[in-house]
Design a protein around this motif. Structure first.
Motif, PDB file in Angstrom:
ATOM      1  N   GLU A   1       0.829  -1.130  -0.156  1.00  0.00           N
ATOM      2  CA  GLU A   1      -0.038  -0.154   0.262  1.00  0.00           C
ATOM      3  C   GLU A   1       0.933   1.152  -0.147  1.00  0.00           C
ATOM      4  OE1 GLU A   1      -3.627   1.946   0.127  1.00  0.00           O
ATOM      5  OE2 GLU A   1      -3.379  -0.218   0.373  1.00  0.00           O
ATOM      6  N   GLY A   2       0.596   1.933  -0.817  1.00  0.00           N
ATOM      7  CA  GLY A   2       1.376   3.472  -0.938  1.00  0.00           C
ATOM      8  C   GLY A   2       2.495   3.311  -1.884  1.00  0.00           C
ATOM      9  N   GLN A   3       3.097   2.299  -2.400  1.00  0.00           N
ATOM     10  CA  GLN A   3       4.208   2.287  -3.132  1.00  0.00           C
ATOM     11  C   GLN A   3       3.467   2.234  -4.758  1.00  0.00           C
ATOM     12  OE1 GLN A   3       6.063  -1.648  -3.875  1.00  0.00           O
ATOM     13  NE2 GLN A   3       7.964  -0.600  -3.689  1.00  0.00           N
ATOM     14  N   GLY A   4       4.176   3.183  -5.525  1.00  0.00           N
ATOM     15  CA  GLY A   4       3.710   3.377  -6.754  1.00  0.00           C
ATOM     16  C   GLY A   4       4.435   2.434  -7.804  1.00  0.00           C
ATOM     17  N   VAL A   5       3.849   2.313  -8.737  1.00  0.00           N
ATOM     18  CA  VAL A   5       3.884   1.137  -9.951  1.00  0.00           C
ATOM     19  C   VAL A   5       5.513   1.221 -10.199  1.00  0.00           C
ATOM     20  CG1 VAL A   5       3.571   0.357 -12.084  1.00  0.00           C
ATOM     21  CG2 VAL A   5       1.623   1.109 -10.634  1.00  0.00           C
ATOM     22  N   VAL A   6       5.842   2.307 -10.492  1.00  0.00           N
ATOM     23  CA  VAL A   6       7.463   2.525 -10.793  1.00  0.00           C
ATOM     24  C   VAL A   6       8.198   1.882  -9.958  1.00  0.00           C
ATOM     25  CG1 VAL A   6       9.424   3.974 -11.855  1.00  0.00           C
ATOM     26  CG2 VAL A   6       6.965   4.262 -12.580  1.00  0.00           C
ATOM     27  N   GLU A   7       8.293   2.415  -8.693  1.00  0.00           N
ATOM     28  CA  GLU A   7       8.820   1.957  -7.519  1.00  0.00           C
ATOM     29  C   GLU A   7       8.893   0.309  -7.438  1.00  0.00           C
ATOM     30  OE1 GLU A   7       6.705   4.505  -7.245  1.00  0.00           O
ATOM     31  OE2 GLU A   7       7.641   6.163  -6.472  1.00  0.00           O
ATOM     32  N   ALA A   8       7.448  -0.134  -7.600  1.00  0.00           N
ATOM     33  CA  ALA A   8       7.543  -1.851  -7.421  1.00  0.00           C
ATOM     34  C   ALA A   8       8.255  -2.302  -8.471  1.00  0.00           C
ATOM     35  CB  ALA A   8       5.982  -2.013  -7.402  1.00  0.00           C
ATOM     36  N   LEU A   9       8.266  -1.856  -9.806  1.00  0.00           N
ATOM     37  CA  LEU A   9       8.891  -2.350 -10.799  1.00  0.00           C
ATOM     38  C   LEU A   9      10.352  -2.299 -10.589  1.00  0.00           C
ATOM     39  CD1 LEU A   9       6.515  -1.464 -13.657  1.00  0.00           C
ATOM     40  CD2 LEU A   9       7.025  -3.680 -12.909  1.00  0.00           C
ATOM     41  N   ARG A  10      10.917  -1.119  -9.998  1.00  0.00           N
ATOM     42  CA  ARG A  10      12.369  -0.870  -9.740  1.00  0.00           C
ATOM     43  C   ARG A  10      12.790  -2.187  -8.805  1.00  0.00           C
ATOM     44  NH1 ARG A  10      15.842   3.958  -8.459  1.00  0.00           N
ATOM     45  NH2 ARG A  10      13.957   5.097  -8.656  1.00  0.00           N
ATOM     46  N   GLU A  11      11.932  -2.196  -7.448  1.00  0.00           N
ATOM     47  CA  GLU A  11      12.142  -3.254  -6.443  1.00  0.00           C
ATOM     48  C   GLU A  11      12.314  -4.561  -7.474  1.00  0.00           C
ATOM     49  OE1 GLU A  11       9.809  -4.619  -3.144  1.00  0.00           O
ATOM     50  OE2 GLU A  11      10.544  -2.590  -2.818  1.00  0.00           O
ATOM     51  N   HIS A  12      11.450  -4.853  -8.177  1.00  0.00           N
ATOM     52  CA  HIS A  12      11.520  -6.213  -9.002  1.00  0.00           C
ATOM     53  C   HIS A  12      12.665  -6.301  -9.797  1.00  0.00           C
ATOM     54  CE1 HIS A  12      10.077  -9.554 -11.302  1.00  0.00           C
ATOM     55  NE2 HIS A  12      10.308  -8.938 -12.561  1.00  0.00           N
ATOM     56  N   ALA A  13      12.929  -5.120 -10.614  1.00  0.00           N
ATOM     57  CA  ALA A  13      14.267  -5.511 -11.467  1.00  0.00           C
ATOM     58  C   ALA A  13      15.413  -5.570 -10.493  1.00  0.00           C
ATOM     59  CB  ALA A  13      14.249  -4.113 -12.387  1.00  0.00           C
ATOM     60  N   LEU A  14      15.566  -4.879  -9.377  1.00  0.00           N
ATOM     61  CA  LEU A  14      16.809  -5.136  -8.557  1.00  0.00           C
ATOM     62  C   LEU A  14      16.752  -6.656  -7.952  1.00  0.00           C
ATOM     63  CD1 LEU A  14      16.733  -1.560  -6.640  1.00  0.00           C
ATOM     64  CD2 LEU A  14      18.301  -2.422  -8.311  1.00  0.00           C
ATOM     65  N   GLU A  15      15.675  -7.172  -7.754  1.00  0.00           N
ATOM     66  CA  GLU A  15      15.617  -8.437  -7.106  1.00  0.00           C
ATOM     67  C   GLU A  15      15.850  -9.456  -8.038  1.00  0.00           C
ATOM     68  OE1 GLU A  15      12.171  -8.558  -4.552  1.00  0.00           O
ATOM     69  OE2 GLU A  15      12.842  -7.195  -3.445  1.00  0.00           O
ATOM     70  N   SER A  16      15.377  -9.286  -9.214  1.00  0.00           N
ATOM     71  CA  SER A  16      15.195 -10.290 -10.084  1.00  0.00           C
ATOM     72  C   SER A  16      15.985 -10.457 -11.332  1.00  0.00           C
ATOM     73  CB  SER A  16      13.709 -10.482 -10.805  1.00  0.00           C
ATOM     74  OG  SER A  16      12.810 -10.608  -9.908  1.00  0.00           O
ATOM     75  N   TRP A  17      16.158  -9.096 -11.841  1.00  0.00           N
ATOM     76  CA  TRP A  17      17.075  -8.891 -12.894  1.00  0.00           C
ATOM     77  C   TRP A  17      18.791  -8.587 -12.793  1.00  0.00           C
ATOM     78  CZ3 TRP A  17      13.015  -5.404 -15.811  1.00  0.00           C
ATOM     79  CH2 TRP A  17      11.980  -6.187 -16.236  1.00  0.00           C
ATOM     80  N   VAL A  18      19.052  -8.122 -11.813  1.00  0.00           N
ATOM     81  CA  VAL A  18      20.364  -7.673 -11.262  1.00  0.00           C
ATOM     82  C   VAL A  18      21.192  -8.981 -11.182  1.00  0.00           C
ATOM     83  CG1 VAL A  18      22.055  -6.759  -9.720  1.00  0.00           C
ATOM     84  CG2 VAL A  18      20.237  -5.533 -10.681  1.00  0.00           C
ATOM     85  N   PRO A  19      20.616  -9.938 -10.582  1.00  0.00           N
ATOM     86  CA  PRO A  19      21.382 -11.270 -10.577  1.00  0.00           C
ATOM     87  C   PRO A  19      21.506 -12.091 -11.842  1.00  0.00           C
ATOM     88  CG  PRO A  19      19.726 -11.227  -8.691  1.00  0.00           C
ATOM     89  CD  PRO A  19      19.369  -9.999  -9.380  1.00  0.00           C
ATOM     90  N   ILE A  20      20.532 -11.944 -12.634  1.00  0.00           N
ATOM     91  CA  ILE A  20      20.881 -12.428 -14.048  1.00  0.00           C
ATOM     92  C   ILE A  20      21.886 -11.740 -14.600  1.00  0.00           C
ATOM     93  CG2 ILE A  20      19.626 -12.905 -15.959  1.00  0.00           C
ATOM     94  CD1 ILE A  20      17.038 -13.236 -14.527  1.00  0.00           C
ATOM     95  N   ALA A  21      22.033 -10.401 -14.522  1.00  0.00           N
ATOM     96  CA  ALA A  21      23.063  -9.556 -15.371  1.00  0.00           C
ATOM     97  C   ALA A  21      24.279 -10.039 -14.828  1.00  0.00           C
ATOM     98  CB  ALA A  21      22.635  -8.264 -14.991  1.00  0.00           C
ATOM     99  N   THR A  22      24.468 -10.550 -13.515  1.00  0.00           N
ATOM    100  CA  THR A  22      25.662 -10.911 -12.982  1.00  0.00           C
ATOM    101  C   THR A  22      26.055 -12.193 -13.029  1.00  0.00           C
ATOM    102  OG1 THR A  22      24.870 -10.837 -10.857  1.00  0.00           O
ATOM    103  CG2 THR A  22      25.758  -8.806 -11.464  1.00  0.00           C
ATOM    104  N   ASP A  23      25.232 -13.179 -13.667  1.00  0.00           N
ATOM    105  CA  ASP A  23      25.343 -14.510 -13.709  1.00  0.00           C
ATOM    106  C   ASP A  23      26.464 -14.765 -14.841  1.00  0.00           C
ATOM    107  OD1 ASP A  23      25.308 -17.314 -14.562  1.00  0.00           O
ATOM    108  OD2 ASP A  23      23.251 -17.458 -13.736  1.00  0.00           O
ATOM    109  N   PRO A  24      27.464 -15.456 -14.432  1.00  0.00           N
ATOM    110  CA  PRO A  24      28.707 -15.731 -15.295  1.00  0.00           C
ATOM    111  C   PRO A  24      28.370 -16.395 -16.758  1.00  0.00           C
ATOM    112  CG  PRO A  24      28.853 -17.126 -13.431  1.00  0.00           C
ATOM    113  CD  PRO A  24      27.711 -16.099 -13.096  1.00  0.00           C
ATOM    114  N   ARG A  25      26.934 -17.092 -16.657  1.00  0.00           N
ATOM    115  CA  ARG A  25      26.540 -17.770 -17.783  1.00  0.00           C
ATOM    116  C   ARG A  25      25.834 -16.918 -18.775  1.00  0.00           C
ATOM    117  NH1 ARG A  25      23.140 -22.110 -14.623  1.00  0.00           N
ATOM    118  NH2 ARG A  25      22.526 -20.087 -13.749  1.00  0.00           N
ATOM    119  N   ARG A  26      25.578 -15.581 -18.344  1.00  0.00           N
ATOM    120  CA  ARG A  26      24.873 -14.723 -19.448  1.00  0.00           C
ATOM    121  C   ARG A  26      25.379 -14.416 -20.550  1.00  0.00           C
ATOM    122  NH1 ARG A  26      20.945  -9.659 -18.488  1.00  0.00           N
ATOM    123  NH2 ARG A  26      21.070  -8.903 -20.521  1.00  0.00           N
TER     124      ARG A  26
END
Length: 190
Positions: A84-109
């Motif tokens: 509650e109170g979190q904007g859409v963009v902030e929620a998507l930022r949080e998702h990107a940081l939690e989900s996509w940053v680990p993929i970006a740093t995966d040695p197999r990428r």
């Protein structure tokens, strides 16, 4: 947020089989190239029949992008299940940081990216898949904000957000890249 029931034995076994097929496929594709590997080769490596393989994956290309459905579900959840109170963009930022940053740093990428970009069929499939994700995310954002499903602002936001993984590729600090992109989305160009 509702708790999802623990999957039963049958569902766990199906998920394990699906993962074994996807792992075998990626292994073979990275070893020999997409075009030199047959569906039969993959089925043999995963110790399943080709019928079982196609029960889990509709095409050879889908074997490379085995988490396609999970991406849509996770993006929708990031928008719909945000606090509650979190904007859409902030929620998507949080998702990107939690989900996509680990993929970006995966040695197999790097090898995965080379496989996809060096194979026209995979490049095309990946682009179509990413557009489907953008359309689905745009619709979820519009629904959440009470707008029309084809709202251009929601569609644009979805497309910008889905460019984040590509923008992090090869960057020294993927986390800082994600932050920069989302700061731009939130605050505009200065």
């Amino acid at each position: 947020m509702p708790d999802s029931p623990t999957p039963g034995r049958r569902e766990r076994k199906k998920a394990a089989t699906r993962q074994a097929i996807a792992d075998a496929a990626l292994e073979l594709f990275l070893e020999h190239g997409f075009d030199r590997v047959s569906v039969r080769d993959i089925a043999e490596r995963a110790d399943v029949s080709t019928t079982t393989l196609f029960a889990h994956f509709p095409s050879k290309e889908a074997l490379v992008f085995d988490r396609e459905e999970e991406v849509d579900v996770a993006l929708a959840a990031a928008v719909r299940e945000r606090p509650e109170g979190q904007g859409v963009v902030e929620a998507l930022r949080e998702h990107a940081l939690e989900s996509w940053v680990p993929i970006a740093t995966d040695p197999r990428r790097e090898s995965f990216t080379a496989l996809v970009s060096g194979t026209p069929a995979l490049r095309e499939y990946g682009e179509r898949m990413w557009m489907r994700h953008a359309d689905a995310l745009g619709t979820v954002i519009a629904q959440d904000l009470g707008r029309e499903p084809d709202d251009p602002a929601c569609a644009a936001l979805a497309r910008f957000v889905l460019e984040v993984p590509a923008l992090t590729a090869g960057r020294h600090d993927p986390r800082a890249t994600v932050e920069t992109v989302f700061d731009l989305l939130l605050n505009g160009w200065r």
